[in-house]
Enzyme design. Sequence first.
Site, PDB file in Angstrom:
ATOM      1  N   HIS A  15     -11.837   9.842 -30.751  1.00 46.46           N
ATOM      2  CA  HIS A  15     -10.893  10.881 -30.364  1.00 46.46           C
ATOM      3  C   HIS A  15     -10.068  11.240 -31.593  1.00 46.46           C
ATOM      4  CE1 HIS A  15      -7.343  12.622 -28.344  1.00 46.46           C
ATOM      5  NE2 HIS A  15      -8.087  12.766 -27.264  1.00 46.46           N
ATOM      6  N   ASP A  33      -8.763   1.772 -29.760  1.00 44.73           N
ATOM      7  CA  ASP A  33      -8.336   2.799 -28.810  1.00 44.73           C
ATOM      8  C   ASP A  33      -8.890   2.409 -27.447  1.00 44.73           C
ATOM      9  OD1 ASP A  33      -8.096   4.993 -27.160  1.00 44.73           O
ATOM     10  OD2 ASP A  33      -9.081   6.413 -28.516  1.00 44.73           O
ATOM     11  N   GLN A  40      -9.868   4.709 -22.709  1.00 40.59           N
ATOM     12  CA  GLN A  40     -10.925   4.921 -21.721  1.00 40.59           C
ATOM     13  C   GLN A  40     -11.509   3.619 -21.181  1.00 40.59           C
ATOM     14  OE1 GLN A  40     -11.502   7.798 -20.474  1.00 40.59           O
ATOM     15  NE2 GLN A  40     -10.408   9.069 -21.952  1.00 40.59           N
ATOM     16  N   LYS A  64      -3.885   7.520 -17.546  1.00 40.90           N
ATOM     17  CA  LYS A  64      -5.316   7.438 -17.254  1.00 40.90           C
ATOM     18  C   LYS A  64      -5.642   6.282 -16.308  1.00 40.90           C
ATOM     19  CE  LYS A  64      -6.479   9.339 -21.812  1.00 40.90           C
ATOM     20  NZ  LYS A  64      -6.924  10.688 -21.444  1.00 40.90           N
ATOM     21  N   CYS A  74     -11.241  16.867 -27.847  1.00 40.40           N
ATOM     22  CA  CYS A  74     -10.528  16.254 -28.985  1.00 40.40           C
ATOM     23  C   CYS A  74     -11.462  15.348 -29.776  1.00 40.40           C
ATOM     24  CB  CYS A  74      -9.305  15.479 -28.505  1.00 40.40           C
ATOM     25  SG  CYS A  74      -8.018  16.517 -27.795  1.00 40.40           S
TER      26      CYS A  74
END
Length: 406
Positions: free
Chosen positions: A121, A198, A201, A224, A361
């Site tokens: 991302h 990251d 997700q 999220k 993104c």
Amino acid sequence: MDIQAIREQFPILNQDVNGHPLVYLDSAATSQKPVSVIKSLEEYYRQNNSNVHRGVHTLGTRATDQYEGARDKVKNFIGASSTEEVIFTRGTTTALNMVAYGYARHFLKEGDEIAVTPMEHHSNIIPWQQAAKYTGAKLKYIPLEDDGSITLESVRSTISDKTKIVAVTHVSNVLGTINPIKEISQIAHEHDAITVVDGAQSTPHMKVDVTDLDCDFFAFSGHKMCAPTGVGVLYGKKALLEKMEPVEFGGEMIDFVGLYESTWKDLPWKFEGGTPIIAGAIGLSAAIDFLEEVGLEQIEEHEKRVVQYAQEKLSEVDGLTIYGPKQRGGLVTFNIEGVHPHDSATVLDAEGIAVRAGHHCAQPLMKWLDVTATARASFYLYNDENDVDRLVEGIQRAKEYFGDVF
């Protein structure tokens, strides 16, 4: 899992959009919020609204207890060793920037290397680009396999003794690729490099244990994972956080302020300047309760079944390309031949089906895929095979519509 009972906890799902029952397939962008999270925010603002850490009055004590209680809950949720290692932020983007500005800019030098992947991302590329420009360090990219995965051999061939930071997503927001973070961390540590993950997700969809992964920094967002927008977390190993510099300065993060010099509070507060994200943290705490009650293992298994079903059904659609590896997180990214993804998403929306369309993104990854944009259907605990069937029907309508147009 009783999907119907879970869906009943999400008021927003009980509505029609454009004359059709809503099918929400955009949880990778932001998840919907259960009643318990909504009520936790209402309760805070109705009964306990106060600033934290400052006042000795009853409301201030209640708010502080809830805020710091949320930190303890996050610590247990991700397997951190201490609440000192849990920093509340505005989200994943802020957390990654904190590491790039507070750590990388102070400890990198010319000739050092930062290893990333093309699937990142933008939030896990641009901060490192800026850190490299500021310090003279060099960006290196771990190459992708044809299916959008990475191999440990490629990791080993990219990381060297010059590598100081390895920044990688746990799960790709476009391809669904699940990266082997534990093994990547091991390889990085063999070269005395740190890992920055990251987790935007992954954290909502699977059980995360940062101690087991042995990553040095881990970032994720609340919105999220059923929590409010505007709250996230930076986990960092205590020794690294103690060396790292704050990036925001002002009230609450200070120990002593003189006319010309100031000192900072201990962890974690030295990174939380100003009035913190009180309601967001309380909402995140409620979201963790909700997810743990359902069970992260159950959520992960459910999503595997749904995404496998989606891959099977979508692969039967002529002229449709699916991107990413077979084994993936809970999303499917695709394009319909001859139809721009924005047009696909518009037709799907007319059928009450919400998907994401664009570059997500991830423009470097779009270039690697040789496309300008894609459509993405992302699933969560409130989705099931019926939603997939509606998606397939909507795609067929898009094909028919644009076939007639052209």
